[in-house]
Design a protein around this motif. Sequence first.
Motif, mmCIF file in Angstrom:
data_model
loop_
_atom_site.group_PDB
_atom_site.id
_atom_site.type_symbol
_atom_site.label_atom_id
_atom_site.label_comp_id
_atom_site.label_asym_id
_atom_site.label_seq_id
_atom_site.Cartn_x
_atom_site.Cartn_y
_atom_site.Cartn_z
ATOM 1 N N ASP A 396 -24.631 6.459 -29.978
ATOM 2 C CA ASP A 396 -23.883 7.557 -29.379
ATOM 3 C C ASP A 396 -22.775 7.001 -28.490
ATOM 4 O OD1 ASP A 396 -25.185 6.673 -27.087
ATOM 5 O OD2 ASP A 396 -26.692 8.269 -27.131
ATOM 6 N N VAL A 397 -22.265 7.850 -27.606
ATOM 7 C CA VAL A 397 -21.103 7.473 -26.805
ATOM 8 C C VAL A 397 -21.388 6.266 -25.919
ATOM 9 C CG1 VAL A 397 -21.702 9.075 -24.952
ATOM 10 C CG2 VAL A 397 -19.310 8.415 -25.270
ATOM 11 N N THR A 398 -22.647 6.037 -25.540
ATOM 12 C CA THR A 398 -22.988 4.892 -24.688
ATOM 13 C C THR A 398 -23.473 3.697 -25.500
ATOM 14 O OG1 THR A 398 -25.207 5.816 -24.358
ATOM 15 C CG2 THR A 398 -23.547 6.327 -22.701
ATOM 16 N N THR A 399 -24.342 3.928 -26.481
ATOM 17 C CA THR A 399 -24.907 2.810 -27.246
ATOM 18 C C THR A 399 -23.960 2.312 -28.336
ATOM 19 O OG1 THR A 399 -26.115 4.441 -28.571
ATOM 20 C CG2 THR A 399 -27.295 3.380 -26.776
ATOM 21 N N ALA A 400 -22.865 3.021 -28.580
ATOM 22 C CA ALA A 400 -21.824 2.537 -29.486
ATOM 23 C C ALA A 400 -20.565 2.195 -28.702
ATOM 24 C CB ALA A 400 -21.499 3.577 -30.556
ATOM 25 N N ALA A 401 -20.726 1.867 -27.427
ATOM 26 C CA ALA A 401 -19.566 1.640 -26.563
ATOM 27 C C ALA A 401 -19.020 0.226 -26.646
ATOM 28 C CB ALA A 401 -19.928 1.944 -25.112
ATOM 29 N N ALA A 402 -19.800 -0.747 -27.139
ATOM 30 C CA ALA A 402 -19.342 -2.137 -27.158
ATOM 31 C C ALA A 402 -20.150 -2.928 -28.171
ATOM 32 C CB ALA A 402 -19.472 -2.769 -25.764
ATOM 33 N N VAL A 403 -19.536 -3.988 -28.693
ATOM 34 C CA VAL A 403 -20.187 -4.923 -29.613
ATOM 35 C C VAL A 403 -19.727 -6.328 -29.245
ATOM 36 C CG1 VAL A 403 -20.394 -5.694 -32.006
ATOM 37 C CG2 VAL A 403 -20.362 -3.269 -31.509
ATOM 38 N N VAL A 404 -20.655 -7.277 -29.274
ATOM 39 C CA VAL A 404 -20.296 -8.666 -29.006
ATOM 40 C C VAL A 404 -19.457 -9.201 -30.167
ATOM 41 C CG1 VAL A 404 -21.199 -11.007 -28.734
ATOM 42 C CG2 VAL A 404 -22.336 -9.090 -27.596
ATOM 43 N N VAL A 405 -18.302 -9.797 -29.856
ATOM 44 C CA VAL A 405 -17.480 -10.408 -30.910
ATOM 45 C C VAL A 405 -17.518 -11.929 -30.859
ATOM 46 C CG1 VAL A 405 -15.885 -8.513 -31.358
ATOM 47 C CG2 VAL A 405 -15.450 -10.032 -29.430
ATOM 48 N N SER A 406 -17.841 -12.506 -29.703
ATOM 49 C CA SER A 406 -17.948 -13.971 -29.643
ATOM 50 C C SER A 406 -18.796 -14.365 -28.436
ATOM 51 C CB SER A 406 -16.563 -14.626 -29.548
ATOM 52 O OG SER A 406 -15.958 -14.357 -28.296
ATOM 53 N N ARG A 407 -19.442 -15.533 -28.568
ATOM 54 C CA ARG A 407 -20.223 -16.104 -27.473
ATOM 55 C C ARG A 407 -19.824 -17.558 -27.311
ATOM 56 N NH1 ARG A 407 -24.452 -12.894 -25.904
ATOM 57 N NH2 ARG A 407 -25.203 -11.345 -27.426
ATOM 58 N N SER A 408 -19.778 -17.990 -26.053
ATOM 59 C CA SER A 408 -19.450 -19.383 -25.782
ATOM 60 C C SER A 408 -19.862 -19.722 -24.363
ATOM 61 C CB SER A 408 -17.949 -19.629 -25.974
ATOM 62 O OG SER A 408 -17.605 -20.957 -25.659
ATOM 63 N N GLY A 409 -20.648 -20.790 -24.221
ATOM 64 C CA GLY A 409 -21.006 -21.288 -22.903
ATOM 65 C C GLY A 409 -21.720 -20.296 -22.024
ATOM 66 N N GLY A 410 -22.612 -19.498 -22.575
ATOM 67 C CA GLY A 410 -23.358 -18.541 -21.776
ATOM 68 C C GLY A 410 -22.601 -17.280 -21.435
ATOM 69 N N ALA A 411 -21.409 -17.099 -22.002
ATOM 70 C CA ALA A 411 -20.617 -15.898 -21.765
ATOM 71 C C ALA A 411 -20.313 -15.232 -23.101
ATOM 72 C CB ALA A 411 -19.323 -16.227 -21.026
ATOM 73 N N ALA A 412 -19.998 -13.954 -23.060
ATOM 74 C CA ALA A 412 -19.707 -13.194 -24.271
ATOM 75 C C ALA A 412 -18.442 -12.377 -24.069
ATOM 76 C CB ALA A 412 -20.875 -12.282 -24.631
ATOM 77 N N ARG A 413 -17.724 -12.171 -25.173
ATOM 78 C CA ARG A 413 -16.591 -11.245 -25.194
ATOM 79 C C ARG A 413 -16.995 -10.050 -26.051
ATOM 80 N NH1 ARG A 413 -11.098 -14.286 -26.595
ATOM 81 N NH2 ARG A 413 -10.269 -12.321 -25.790
ATOM 82 N N PHE A 414 -16.575 -8.860 -25.614
ATOM 83 C CA PHE A 414 -16.994 -7.625 -26.269
ATOM 84 C C PHE A 414 -15.778 -6.897 -26.829
ATOM 85 C CE2 PHE A 414 -20.167 -8.629 -23.126
ATOM 86 C CZ PHE A 414 -21.380 -8.295 -23.715
ATOM 87 N N LEU A 415 -15.995 -6.232 -27.948
ATOM 88 C CA LEU A 415 -15.025 -5.272 -28.457
ATOM 89 C C LEU A 415 -15.473 -3.901 -27.986
ATOM 90 C CD1 LEU A 415 -12.558 -4.628 -30.279
ATOM 91 C CD2 LEU A 415 -14.194 -4.305 -32.160
ATOM 92 N N LEU A 416 -14.635 -3.238 -27.182
ATOM 93 C CA LEU A 416 -14.996 -1.947 -26.610
ATOM 94 C C LEU A 416 -14.618 -0.817 -27.552
ATOM 95 C CD1 LEU A 416 -13.894 -2.409 -22.877
ATOM 96 C CD2 LEU A 416 -16.109 -2.901 -23.931
ATOM 97 N N ALA A 417 -15.359 0.265 -27.458
ATOM 98 C CA ALA A 417 -15.066 1.452 -28.256
ATOM 99 C C ALA A 417 -13.713 2.023 -27.847
ATOM 100 C CB ALA A 417 -16.164 2.490 -28.054
ATOM 101 N N PRO A 418 -13.032 2.692 -28.765
ATOM 102 C CA PRO A 418 -11.701 3.227 -28.424
ATOM 103 C C PRO A 418 -11.735 4.318 -27.363
ATOM 104 C CG PRO A 418 -12.416 3.965 -30.606
ATOM 105 C CD PRO A 418 -13.373 2.919 -30.174
ATOM 106 N N TRP A 419 -12.922 4.899 -27.088
ATOM 107 C CA TRP A 419 -12.981 5.942 -26.064
ATOM 108 C C TRP A 419 -13.262 5.394 -24.667
ATOM 109 C CZ3 TRP A 419 -16.499 5.880 -30.211
ATOM 110 C CH2 TRP A 419 -17.773 5.401 -29.915
#
Length: 670
Positions: A396-419
């Motif tokens: 839903d609007v909260t559980t589809a709000a972000a997805v991990v696109v890359s991980r490196s060195g204990g950190a992650a970058r996320f792709l955020l939902a367009p909303w």
Amino acid sequence: MPLHPSPLRILGNGARLDVKEAEAALVEHYPRLVRLAYLTLPPSLGRHRRVLAAHAVVQRALYGGAPTAPGQGEGTVPAPRTAGSAGHGGGPQAPAYAGVRLRVVRSALAYDSRPRWWPARVPPPATLRPSMPVVRGLRLFPRAGGIEEFTLDRVVAEVTGPARAALGLLLLESLSEDSTRTLLGEAGAAAPADAVRVAGEIAGSDHDRVRTLLRSPEFDPCTVQTRPSDLLRRRNRRRAGTAAVALFAVAGGLALDAATGPGHSGPPAVAPRATPVVGALDPVALARTPAGQWADTSRVDFSAWAPRGGRTDDEALLARALGAWARPPAGAAVTRAPGTPDVPPAQSPRLLFAGDLGGEAVVLFHDGGVRVVRYAEPRSRGGVPELDFARVDDADVTTAAAVVVSRSGGAARFLLAPWIAESATRDLLTPDSPARPLDVDEDGVTAAVSGPAGGGGCGSWPVMQLRSSERIVEKHAFLVTDLGDLSPVHLTHTPKPGSGAPARQPREATGTDALVGWARTACSLQGLRGSGVRAVNHWQFAEQSLPGIRAGASWVCTRADTWRGQGRVLVQFVPPATSATAPAEVVADRRNTALCSRFGQHVVAATRWRSPTGAWYVLAAGSRAATGIQVAGSVRGASKGRTLAVPAPRDAVFRASARLRGGGTMQSVR
């Protein structure tokens, strides 16, 4: 599925029951029997197959001998008919109906069983389960209900087949607990008493409300909707079959030419051709959502994501990603969240992202219903591609709000939902510190966000605080945290008793009380890493004054719900401490339970506690419906309130229970 019963069957040692009465009872009460079978059958069959299996179970209830009424031993005869049992099969209490019902429950439970030689903890394949009718070209499923029906269905899916049957017998058939235990025992259930106990926990104190939900169209396999089966899959199968026939024909012709030609040492007369990419593996056929559709749809989930990234038109990259999904190359690193299938796509997936991030080319797909798939290949030669699978059904609007696109060195970058209109980070262990803005590029990819420390350390617990656009919901901010899966986990909070908030209504964990509460329990999230968690709720279900001191303690139930429906509960005791982030004490850990959810509203817990003066006590507390607490064992005590404190030896052995408003008791969770 025609029925051909014989006119008379033997029941037990000389006892007889006219099978025509049983058939009449089956026909008269067919809808209620099918509903009971549908509820008992394992949800893993899927709604379509459960509908078919429910009808098959009931219609075959007269096969292989006459139905035996429950409770009839050897050498006994059926109970005499009452006025309500006369005629065509009689009412629900007639022996004929009782015998058919017993057989229906026994047959439905067989779908959960496995052969003795089959490995434990491995579900048997469909070929080893009882057969069911086959419907081609159509999918059948009950009409969808509201959020309450959906939540109940998820809770029921977590328990065993006997517990589901017990719930139906208690609420739909209005049997007593003793009668239900007896019937389940005769149906072959392994632990009837446990099944009845679990069913009672699901029903709670409001039996009428749960009974109404079970009688709704959500659980009615006699009133179904029809849809065509996967037309694209059928089309692709036909095309694949035609291609296979043509390939065999060509291969046969080449083999014949090679066998009859003048020589065999030269190059082949026809050069090999690459197999064309068609259907679900065709990058041109990928589903692409138009930009901005998220603001004009009632379905705010991954289906509303438009493709983003600088390589969304790179057909070569997309073809490699789809090909790796269908058949991972040798050496590829493949990971999947628990309960997530890694099979190839059945239809063209939806493209969410394709672009370069650091030293990788990353592609994200959504398969239209169940999964998000991440493909990453190193941009330098010699690297190994990666494939990650995660479940996201009913996001839903909260559980589809972000997805991990890359991980490196204990950190992650996320792709955020367009909303997502605003994004920030904060540390759950410093609730007084303000959130810090998080940079996001034009494609919706965040800067690196540090993850929680691994290896058992818990010096900080970073979370993202996101806010949805006012175009879909006004002033809606929420927290998500990374627990190692592709999809971050939604964190919520249920206010403590007496706060003025309605009972058992989780809300976003962005308020002061929620942040202060999470500061003491955030480190318990360590044990949930990589387990496919969808959301975690922090419920402070009781407050307690402590003997000998003026400070008080609180009791918290932390419930983690997974994408596959199962839940895990940690009950924690939060004593007074000099530090606002001192970890709470975990006093109970229960898996696969409905506790602390909408359908497990009551909880009782107990623990030992040492006062600053060195005296030991047994402490116990219950949730809102508790009207009295009792402790039994090597130490005994009772109270009329929702909390209890009893002096006790340090090594006291005890068991706590609570009386509930409206009657009944509940044992403490362990």
